[in-house]
Write a protein that holds these residues in place. Structure first.
Motif, PDB file in Angstrom:
ATOM      1  N   THR A 311       0.830  -1.198   0.198  1.00 38.69           N
ATOM      2  CA  THR A 311      -0.151  -0.081   0.034  1.00 38.69           C
ATOM      3  C   THR A 311       1.014   1.505  -0.021  1.00 38.69           C
ATOM      4  O   THR A 311       1.972   1.080   0.363  1.00 38.69           O
ATOM      5  N   HIS A 313       0.660   6.042   0.231  1.00 36.82           N
ATOM      6  CA  HIS A 313      -0.326   6.823   0.269  1.00 36.82           C
ATOM      7  C   HIS A 313       0.738   8.154  -0.110  1.00 36.82           C
ATOM      8  O   HIS A 313       1.825   8.433   0.674  1.00 36.82           O
ATOM      9  N   ARG A 329      -3.570   3.133   0.023  1.00 32.26           N
ATOM     10  CA  ARG A 329      -4.402   2.451  -0.823  1.00 32.26           C
ATOM     11  C   ARG A 329      -3.394   1.331  -1.459  1.00 32.26           C
ATOM     12  O   ARG A 329      -2.363   1.410  -1.310  1.00 32.26           O
ATOM     13  N   SER A 348     -16.075  -1.240   7.513  1.00 33.93           N
ATOM     14  CA  SER A 348     -15.190  -0.040   7.065  1.00 33.93           C
ATOM     15  C   SER A 348     -15.150   0.963   8.425  1.00 33.93           C
ATOM     16  O   SER A 348     -16.221   1.070   9.164  1.00 33.93           O
ATOM     17  N   GLU A 393      -9.826   1.041   8.101  1.00 35.62           N
ATOM     18  CA  GLU A 393      -9.928   1.815   6.778  1.00 35.62           C
ATOM     19  C   GLU A 393     -10.686   3.303   7.239  1.00 35.62           C
ATOM     20  O   GLU A 393     -11.468   3.501   8.090  1.00 35.62           O
ATOM     21  N   GLY A 397     -11.058   6.066   2.500  1.00 38.90           N
ATOM     22  CA  GLY A 397     -11.044   4.656   2.014  1.00 38.90           C
ATOM     23  C   GLY A 397      -9.577   4.402   1.898  1.00 38.90           C
ATOM     24  O   GLY A 397      -9.461   3.259   1.145  1.00 38.90           O
ATOM     25  N   GLU A 398      -8.818   4.961   2.782  1.00 39.63           N
ATOM     26  CA  GLU A 398      -7.297   4.430   2.869  1.00 39.63           C
ATOM     27  C   GLU A 398      -7.420   3.860   4.328  1.00 39.63           C
ATOM     28  O   GLU A 398      -7.890   4.311   5.200  1.00 39.63           O
TER      29      GLU A 398
END
Length: 520
Positions: A311, A313, A329, A348, A393, A397-398
């Motif tokens: 992942t 960012h 992400r 979530s 999360e 959405g990250e």
């Protein structure tokens, strides 16, 4: 499935296209791609003549240098995978790694060879031709134990600390390594004009980008000399002298530079991209970097050695001091899921363990039993690597890193995440570094000890009161220890939590340890 792409192909094709360009820079000189390619070919031929077969392990034990880079490429070109051993670690651990990986050949420089004389005097050492008599000489020996059976598509084996007390040999293939290099080259838009700064040891996973991202496009990799690495001014000066454009290091190195080399950071005007990972990134240090280099791209990446990076960012500008910087992400080619104790996906925003699968994932460990324990099946029947990391999360959405599943503790019946306490300590102005460890206690079941580095003891004395305003009582450390210098680090540059845990477990002698003062 085995990819048709090999790390070996990159050096060959780049040497054909950009033979005159600089491939490697170290503290004493440089190698062109043509010269690096020639040295790799000489080393590969000598290893094949020594009996190395495709898929064998070949150990590399030596100081980081341009000759070491040639050795790595030569081992790969011979058809083997390289097993880098920490040149600064105990020779006993080096011997353990060699015994467990069972290489067909051990390759060293002269310094490492002399260390092996002390633990394996019966080994017979021979000169390993490099085709470059003016560079550091290399040596090889054939261990007495039978070589491990060949591993298909083997590229390298990195060793990490294991919970059993034995190092874990993480097996990466040309396919998994190339998948990570593919993403790195594309995301960072690497070209032959770049100079990639390497301050990590060759047995640490950032070197996958340093060595093979450079070879893919014809960029130069600049190896930080050991004499410069411990000093912020010398570190920055080396980056400036070589014209570094891309930098990938552990987060603690950025923190160290932002706090100890703040005034010199503007000298890094040629740096266009920085990648950090491996530890929580404090917003204040992000802001220091952007103040000095406002045009830089800054990526926060996440991924254990087993998965390369999975992942990321991109941080776009200064951050609020209480911000939680996400690990981001998922990368193309990787897949992740967050699960509860029953391995069912969580909703979530809920905390759970991160599982990963995909093209960048390791083949497994050298030890089949360790491999079996590392992989799990979710409720839908799919197999994943269980990272042991807890994440959640966020609304964008990250994913945000919360802590380690195996670091989560119970204190007086309450669940405690040391990472959450550390996040609040990082937010205290004047604290440079912090680590919270837990040790057993007969009275309280568990005692929390916070180790912090700061220039002013009064800052540390105020910490308990500040934490009481932000955390429940059971998350307030019973002991706060001030380190007048930097916290101890392991060979990868990360804070050595095991060493701090051992110190915390001996409270009667803790205050007598050099450089440490119990403040609370």
């Amino acid at each position: 499935m085995i990819s048709s792409r090999s790390l070996v192909d990159d050096l060959r094709s780049t040497a054909a296209r950009h033979g005159g360009r600089t491939a490697v820079i170290d503290g004493t000189g440089s190698l062109s791609y043509s010269r690096l390619d020639d040295m790799a070919e000489h080393i590969a031929q000598a290893l094949r003549e020594a009996g190395v077969q495709p898929g064998n392990c070949v150990a590399w034990h030596g100081t980081k240098s341009r000759t070491a880079v040639a050795a790595v490429h030569g081992i790969l070109r011979s058809g083997a995978g390289y097993v880098p051993v920490d040149p600064d670690g105990p020779i006993a651990r080096a011997r353990l790694i060699v015994e467990r990986s069972r290489p067909s050949v051990v390759v060293t420089d002269t310094t490492a060879r002399d260390l092996w004389h002390t633990v394996a005097p019966d080994l017979t050492w021979r000169t390993l031709p490099t085709g470059s008599p003016t560079d550091t000489p290399l040596w090889y020996a054939i261990p007495p134990a039978a070589a491990r059976a060949p591993l298909p598509d083997l590229a390298y084996v990195f060793h990490t600390s294991g919970s059993t007390g034995h190092p874990k040999g993480v097996v990466h293939t040309h396919a998994s390594a190339s998948a990570f290099v593919d993403w790195s080259v594309d995301e960072l838009r690497l070209t032959e004009q770049d100079v990639i700064i390497n301050s990590a040891p060759l047995h640490f996973d950032p070197t996958t980008l340093h060595l093979f991202g450079a070879a893919r496009v014809g960029a130069a990799v600049a190896l930080m000399p050991a004499t410069a690495a411990p000093f912020p001014a010398a570190y920055i000066d080396f980056c400036r002298q070589v014209g570094g454009t891309v930098w990938y290091a552990v987060t603690s190195t950025l923190i160290w530079l932002a706090r100890r080399g703040k005034d010199a950071l503007p000298q890094l005007g040629s740096l266009r991209a920085a990648v950090v990972g491996g530890e929580v990134l404090p917003p204040g240090d992000v802001n220091t970097l952007f103040a000095a280099l406002p045009g830089i791209r800054l990526l926060n990446v996440y991924g254990p050695t087993e998965s390369n990076v999975c992942t990321f960012h991109e941080i776009r500008g200064p951050q609020p001091l209480d911000a939680v910087i996400p690990v981001g992400r998922v990368l193309p080619g990787a897949e992740i899921v967050v699960v509860d104790e029953a391995l069912a996906p969580v909703s979530s925003g809920s905390v759970g363990q991160l599982l990963v699968r995909g093209s960048m994932l390791m083949e497994g460990y050298l030890d089949p039993e360790q491999t079996a324990h590392a992989f799990v099946h979710t409720t839908d029947g799919r197999q994943w690597y269980a990272t042991g990391d807890l994440v959640r999360e966020n609304k964008a959405g990250e994913f945000e890193f919360v802590g380690r599943r195996d670091a989560q503790i119970k204190s007086r019946g309450f669940r405690v995440e040391p990472g959450e306490i550390e996040r609040h300590l990082h937010a205290v102005d004047g604290i440079h570094e912090c680590v919270v460890v837990a040790t057993p206690d007969a009275l309280f079941s568990t005692v929390l000890t916070a180790f912090v580095s700061a220039d002013d003891v009064d800052v540390v004395k105020a910490v308990p009161g500040l934490l009481r305003e932000r955390l429940p009582h059971y998350m307030i450390p019973q002991r706060i220890v001030l380190a007048t210098g930097e916290l101890p680090r392991n060979s990868n540059g990360k804070v050595d939590r095991n060493a701090l845990s051992e110190l915390a477990a001996r409270p009667t002698t803790l205050g007598d340890s050099p450089g440490l003062t119990i403040v609370h």
